[in-house]
Design an enzyme around this catalytic site. Structure first.
Site, PDB file in Angstrom:
ATOM      1  N   GLY A   8     -55.223 -33.740 -19.641  1.00 22.77           N
ATOM      2  CA  GLY A   8     -56.166 -32.893 -19.360  1.00 22.77           C
ATOM      3  C   GLY A   8     -56.318 -31.867 -20.405  1.00 22.77           C
ATOM      4  N   THR A  10     -58.722 -31.086 -22.016  1.00 23.15           N
ATOM      5  CA  THR A  10     -60.130 -30.321 -22.201  1.00 23.15           C
ATOM      6  C   THR A  10     -59.830 -29.107 -21.272  1.00 23.15           C
ATOM      7  N   GLN A  12     -58.001 -25.494 -19.399  1.00 21.74           N
ATOM      8  CA  GLN A  12     -57.915 -24.095 -20.061  1.00 21.74           C
ATOM      9  C   GLN A  12     -56.494 -24.196 -20.479  1.00 21.74           C
ATOM     10  N   ASP A  13     -55.429 -24.909 -19.763  1.00 18.06           N
ATOM     11  CA  ASP A  13     -54.124 -24.930 -20.327  1.00 18.06           C
ATOM     12  C   ASP A  13     -53.995 -25.987 -21.205  1.00 18.06           C
ATOM     13  N   LEU A  80     -51.006 -31.909 -17.146  1.00 18.34           N
ATOM     14  CA  LEU A  80     -51.893 -30.885 -16.732  1.00 18.34           C
ATOM     15  C   LEU A  80     -53.138 -31.124 -15.970  1.00 18.34           C
ATOM     16  N   GLN A  83     -57.556 -31.953 -10.233  1.00 25.30           N
ATOM     17  CA  GLN A  83     -58.701 -31.331  -9.524  1.00 25.30           C
ATOM     18  C   GLN A  83     -57.928 -29.932  -9.148  1.00 25.30           C
ATOM     19  N   SER A  84     -58.247 -28.928  -9.952  1.00 23.55           N
ATOM     20  CA  SER A  84     -57.576 -27.816 -10.153  1.00 23.55           C
ATOM     21  C   SER A  84     -58.189 -26.519  -9.148  1.00 23.55           C
ATOM     22  N   SER A 125     -47.456 -25.700  -8.894  1.00 22.94           N
ATOM     23  CA  SER A 125     -48.280 -24.522  -8.519  1.00 22.94           C
ATOM     24  C   SER A 125     -47.874 -23.761  -7.552  1.00 22.94           C
ATOM     25  N   GLU A 127     -49.675 -22.297  -5.373  1.00 26.37           N
ATOM     26  CA  GLU A 127     -50.143 -22.832  -4.141  1.00 26.37           C
ATOM     27  C   GLU A 127     -49.411 -23.431  -3.290  1.00 26.37           C
ATOM     28  N   TYR A 148     -55.497 -28.970  -1.747  1.00 24.09           N
ATOM     29  CA  TYR A 148     -54.885 -28.768  -3.139  1.00 24.09           C
ATOM     30  C   TYR A 148     -53.328 -28.538  -3.176  1.00 24.09           C
TER      31      TYR A 148
HETATM   32  P1  NAP Z   1     -58.435 -26.908 -15.688  1.00 24.88           P
HETATM   33  O1  NAP Z   1     -58.924 -26.003 -16.620  1.00 24.88           O
HETATM   34  O2  NAP Z   1     -59.358 -27.013 -14.401  1.00 24.88           O
HETATM   35  O3  NAP Z   1     -58.111 -28.336 -16.454  1.00 24.88           O
HETATM   36  C1  NAP Z   1     -57.950 -29.380 -15.569  1.00 24.88           C
HETATM   37  C2  NAP Z   1     -57.801 -30.648 -16.624  1.00 24.88           C
HETATM   38  O4  NAP Z   1     -57.803 -31.737 -15.764  1.00 24.88           O
HETATM   39  C3  NAP Z   1     -59.213 -30.889 -17.152  1.00 24.88           C
HETATM   40  O5  NAP Z   1     -58.974 -31.427 -18.651  1.00 24.88           O
HETATM   41  C4  NAP Z   1     -60.002 -31.916 -16.617  1.00 24.88           C
HETATM   42  O6  NAP Z   1     -60.669 -32.665 -17.118  1.00 24.88           O
HETATM   43  C5  NAP Z   1     -58.676 -32.748 -15.892  1.00 24.88           C
HETATM   44  N1  NAP Z   1     -59.003 -33.798 -14.948  1.00 24.88           N
HETATM   45  C6  NAP Z   1     -59.660 -33.479 -13.855  1.00 24.88           C
HETATM   46  N2  NAP Z   1     -59.836 -34.490 -13.242  1.00 24.88           N
HETATM   47  C7  NAP Z   1     -59.152 -35.633 -13.706  1.00 24.88           C
HETATM   48  C8  NAP Z   1     -58.780 -36.841 -13.569  1.00 24.88           C
HETATM   49  N3  NAP Z   1     -59.450 -37.528 -12.484  1.00 24.88           N
HETATM   50  N4  NAP Z   1     -58.166 -37.882 -14.557  1.00 24.88           N
HETATM   51  C9  NAP Z   1     -57.914 -37.037 -15.662  1.00 24.88           C
HETATM   52  N5  NAP Z   1     -57.970 -35.815 -15.996  1.00 24.88           N
HETATM   53  C10 NAP Z   1     -58.583 -35.074 -15.185  1.00 24.88           C
HETATM   54  O7  NAP Z   1     -56.727 -26.527 -15.157  1.00 24.88           O
HETATM   55  P2  NAP Z   1     -55.936 -25.449 -15.547  1.00 24.88           P
HETATM   56  O8  NAP Z   1     -56.295 -24.096 -15.249  1.00 24.88           O
HETATM   57  O9  NAP Z   1     -55.872 -25.762 -16.982  1.00 24.88           O
HETATM   58  O10 NAP Z   1     -54.696 -26.022 -14.852  1.00 24.88           O
HETATM   59  C11 NAP Z   1     -53.925 -27.032 -15.648  1.00 24.88           C
HETATM   60  C12 NAP Z   1     -52.844 -27.506 -14.561  1.00 24.88           C
HETATM   61  O11 NAP Z   1     -51.950 -26.477 -14.135  1.00 24.88           O
HETATM   62  C13 NAP Z   1     -53.602 -28.128 -13.432  1.00 24.88           C
HETATM   63  O12 NAP Z   1     -52.817 -29.206 -12.646  1.00 24.88           O
HETATM   64  C14 NAP Z   1     -53.595 -26.949 -12.178  1.00 24.88           C
HETATM   65  O13 NAP Z   1     -53.745 -27.662 -11.030  1.00 24.88           O
HETATM   66  C15 NAP Z   1     -52.285 -26.504 -12.646  1.00 24.88           C
HETATM   67  N6  NAP Z   1     -51.900 -24.927 -12.459  1.00 24.88           N
HETATM   68  C16 NAP Z   1     -52.917 -24.114 -12.938  1.00 24.88           C
HETATM   69  C17 NAP Z   1     -52.587 -22.968 -12.670  1.00 24.88           C
HETATM   70  C18 NAP Z   1     -53.603 -21.657 -13.307  1.00 24.88           C
HETATM   71  O14 NAP Z   1     -53.551 -20.535 -12.583  1.00 24.88           O
HETATM   72  N7  NAP Z   1     -54.310 -21.960 -14.082  1.00 24.88           N
HETATM   73  C19 NAP Z   1     -51.780 -22.202 -11.922  1.00 24.88           C
HETATM   74  C20 NAP Z   1     -50.757 -23.501 -11.323  1.00 24.88           C
HETATM   75  C21 NAP Z   1     -50.881 -24.636 -11.504  1.00 24.88           C
HETATM   76  P3  NAP Z   1     -62.445 -32.094 -17.256  1.00 24.88           P
HETATM   77  O15 NAP Z   1     -62.508 -31.165 -18.558  1.00 24.88           O
HETATM   78  O16 NAP Z   1     -63.228 -33.408 -17.459  1.00 24.88           O
HETATM   79  O17 NAP Z   1     -62.815 -31.646 -15.770  1.00 24.88           O
HETATM   80  O1  G4F Z   2     -59.315 -17.734  -8.515  1.00 25.26           O
HETATM   81  P1  G4F Z   2     -59.085 -18.455  -7.210  1.00 25.26           P
HETATM   82  O2  G4F Z   2     -60.125 -19.621  -7.197  1.00 25.26           O
HETATM   83  O3  G4F Z   2     -57.658 -19.296  -7.619  1.00 25.26           O
HETATM   84  P2  G4F Z   2     -56.721 -19.753  -6.379  1.00 25.26           P
HETATM   85  O4  G4F Z   2     -57.235 -20.250  -5.406  1.00 25.26           O
HETATM   86  O5  G4F Z   2     -55.536 -18.902  -6.399  1.00 25.26           O
HETATM   87  O6  G4F Z   2     -55.737 -20.935  -7.345  1.00 25.26           O
HETATM   88  C1  G4F Z   2     -55.721 -20.920  -8.812  1.00 25.26           C
HETATM   89  O7  G4F Z   2     -54.245 -20.776  -8.869  1.00 25.26           O
HETATM   90  C2  G4F Z   2     -53.311 -21.568  -8.192  1.00 25.26           C
HETATM   91  C3  G4F Z   2     -51.989 -20.976  -8.442  1.00 25.26           C
HETATM   92  O8  G4F Z   2     -51.698 -20.231  -7.375  1.00 25.26           O
HETATM   93  C4  G4F Z   2     -53.519 -22.702  -9.092  1.00 25.26           C
HETATM   94  F1  G4F Z   2     -52.695 -23.876  -8.917  1.00 25.26           F
HETATM   95  C5  G4F Z   2     -54.967 -23.428  -8.905  1.00 25.26           C
HETATM   96  O9  G4F Z   2     -55.326 -24.492  -9.840  1.00 25.26           O
HETATM   97  C6  G4F Z   2     -55.866 -22.161  -9.437  1.00 25.26           C
HETATM   98  O10 G4F Z   2     -55.657 -22.270 -10.757  1.00 25.26           O
HETATM   99  O11 G4F Z   2     -58.758 -17.708  -6.099  1.00 25.26           O
HETATM  100  C7  G4F Z   2     -58.114 -16.399  -6.146  1.00 25.26           C
HETATM  101  C8  G4F Z   2     -58.221 -15.780  -4.844  1.00 25.26           C
HETATM  102  C9  G4F Z   2     -58.415 -16.447  -3.465  1.00 25.26           C
HETATM  103  O12 G4F Z   2     -57.685 -15.826  -2.435  1.00 25.26           O
HETATM  104  C10 G4F Z   2     -60.007 -16.584  -3.257  1.00 25.26           C
HETATM  105  O13 G4F Z   2     -60.071 -16.708  -1.984  1.00 25.26           O
HETATM  106  O14 G4F Z   2     -59.528 -15.215  -4.883  1.00 25.26           O
HETATM  107  C11 G4F Z   2     -60.322 -15.130  -3.636  1.00 25.26           C
HETATM  108  N1  G4F Z   2     -61.845 -15.031  -4.086  1.00 25.26           N
HETATM  109  C12 G4F Z   2     -62.495 -13.936  -3.483  1.00 25.26           C
HETATM  110  N2  G4F Z   2     -63.991 -14.288  -3.847  1.00 25.26           N
HETATM  111  C13 G4F Z   2     -62.546 -15.915  -4.902  1.00 25.26           C
HETATM  112  C14 G4F Z   2     -63.830 -15.466  -4.621  1.00 25.26           C
HETATM  113  N3  G4F Z   2     -62.159 -17.030  -5.334  1.00 25.26           N
HETATM  114  C15 G4F Z   2     -63.232 -17.654  -6.115  1.00 25.26           C
HETATM  115  N4  G4F Z   2     -62.726 -18.781  -6.539  1.00 25.26           N
HETATM  116  N5  G4F Z   2     -64.404 -17.514  -5.957  1.00 25.26           N
HETATM  117  C16 G4F Z   2     -64.983 -16.057  -5.089  1.00 25.26           C
HETATM  118  O15 G4F Z   2     -66.185 -15.937  -5.122  1.00 25.26           O
END
Ligand code: NAP
Ligand code: G4F
Length: 324
Positions: A8, A10, A12-13, A80, A83-84, A125, A127, A148
């Site tokens: 992953g 490509t 953010q992380d 990383l 489907q995030s 996560s 979540e 998720y």
């Molecule tokens: P992101 O920006 O959505 O990046 C997800 C990565 O996974 C992208 O490179 C995406 O590729 C790849 N991917 C998606 N489906 C795939 C598949 N079927 N096979 C291989 N690669 C695939 O997410 P992120 O925010 O960087 O998060 C990184 C990881 O941390 C994720 O596992 C997420 O669930 C977890 N996480 C994130 C947060 C947060 O707040 N950011 C918090 C807790 C946990 P494409 O570019 O092709 O879509």
């Molecule tokens: O920004 P969100 O979509 O992030 P969410 O659902 O907290 O998930 C992110 O953080 C997780 C860690 O706890 C990661 F595991 C996960 O991969 C992802 O990075 O939504 C944050 C909050 C939610 O309660 C949502 O209902 O914002 C609320 N919200 C209100 N209006 C919205 C919107 N969220 C989105 N995406 N779009 C809206 O228009």
């Protein structure tokens, strides 16, 4: 020279981590999926695209997982890929499960069979916790509130199982929300800052949101990828919560972001649209990162306000440069 495979790269992380590891002198392999459009913009942002050994892998295809891990034999593997987006997981629960749960299992199994010196980081996560009033740590009850979240609990528990049953070094980072100028556009923080820039520069008039009472513990992605690396420098694998310890509502985010942008009161621009509400949502998430601080020496460096400023500034710059 140590080698790392980022699944992953490509995302953010993935891009923040690749930049971090390259600066530490790692040989970095990064996985991507074949798409019909360009997808390396985050790696181009860091100007590191030509420094990464790109490998093709899809988590729904165990053959590609097997091939890449066997060929690269990395010292460290960061899973990383996912489907995030929680919102879409209600519409695509099977895809989400195949990628996040079964995909992670395929990674652990392949490492066990063909590269068992590899240290694994699994992206767990906050979540996974779902709704409850307490501040969450590594022992808090898991009660996920989305497909998720359920998929991430499966991967988390499976990592622990491979650790205990087979001695695999599989560490889970339970990361709370972390954001940056490179956050995907559908997540609420970036949706807000991107639309503030569009409104400010005259491309839009309104911003449509869902549950703006929801509260999250928002940190900066650059700080959080450092914690991932620190976890893999330990002698034993474990689980770590990574969080700021502060929660803010989406309304708080709107307040400061609109104020900082100079647009003024967000209530003049924001409308609530039912389509952005989820069948189930988490009211409040806040984490206790004491273990990460004690064992890894990790602390967040970017405040909530500073994070918003970075994101608003970056989006105004991008829209000014016509990068939509
Ligand atoms: P992101 O920006 O959505 O990046 C997800 C990565 O996974 C992208 O490179 C995406 O590729 C790849 N991917 C998606 N489906 C795939 C598949 N079927 N096979 C291989 N690669 C695939 O997410 P992120 O925010 O960087 O998060 C990184 C990881 O941390 C994720 O596992 C997420 O669930 C977890 N996480 C994130 C947060 C947060 O707040 N950011 C918090 C807790 C946990 P494409 O570019 O092709 O879509
Ligand atoms: O920004 P969100 O979509 O992030 P969410 O659902 O907290 O998930 C992110 O953080 C997780 C860690 O706890 C990661 F595991 C996960 O991969 C992802 O990075 O939504 C944050 C909050 C939610 O309660 C949502 O209902 O914002 C609320 N919200 C209100 N209006 C919205 C919107 N969220 C989105 N995406 N779009 C809206 O228009």
């Amino acid at each position: 020279m140590k080698s790392a495979l980022i699944l992953g790269v490509t995302g953010q992380d993935g891009s923040y981590l690749a930049d971090f590891l390259l600066k530490k002198g790692y040989n970095v392999y990064g996985s991507f999926r074949r798409t019909s459009h360009r997808l390396f913009e985050r790696l181009e942002y860091f100007d590191i695209l030509d420094k990464i050994n790109l490998v093709k892998l899809d988590l729904t295809d165990p053959i590609s997982i097997n091939k890449v891990i066997k060929e690269t034999q990395p010292d460290e593997l960061y899973n990383l890929a996912a489907q995030s987006f929680v919102g879409i997981s209600f519409d695509q629960p099977i895809l989400t499960t195949n990628v996040n749960a079964t995909g992670a299992l395929s990674v652990f199994e392949t490492v066990k069979e063909s590269s068992n010196h590899t240290k694994i980081y699994q992206a767990s996560s906050s979540e996974m916790f779902g709704n409850s009033n307490e501040i969450k740590n590594e022992f808090s009850r898991m009660n996920p509130a989305s497909p998720y979240g359920v998929s991430k609990v499966f991967a988390h528990k499976t990592a622990q199982h491979y650790r205990e049953a087979y001695g695999l070094f599989a560490t889970c980072g339970i990361l709370f929300n972390h954001e940056s100028p490179l956050r995907g556009l559908e997540f609420v923080t970036r949706k807000i800052t991107h639309n503030i820039a569009r409104i400010k520069l005259g491309y839009d008039k309104k911003l449509f949101l869902g549950n703006i009472d929801a509260k999250r513990d928002w940190g900066f992605a650059g700080d959080y990828v450092k914690a991932m690396w620190q976890m893999l420098q330990q002698d034993k694998s474990s689980d770590y919560v990574v969080a700021t310890g502060e929660s803010h509502s989406v309304k708080d985010f709107l307040d400061y972001a609109f104020d900082y942008s100079g647009l003024g009161d967000w209530k003049d621009f924001v409308e609530i649209d039912k389509k952005y509400f989820r069948p189930q949502d988490i009211d409040d998430l806040v984490g206790d990162a004491t273990k990460a601080e004690k064992e890894l020496g990790w602390k967040p460096s970017i405040t909530f306000k500073k994070l918003i400023e970075m994101m608003v500034d970056s989006d105004i710059k991008l829209i000014n440069e016509h990068v939509f």
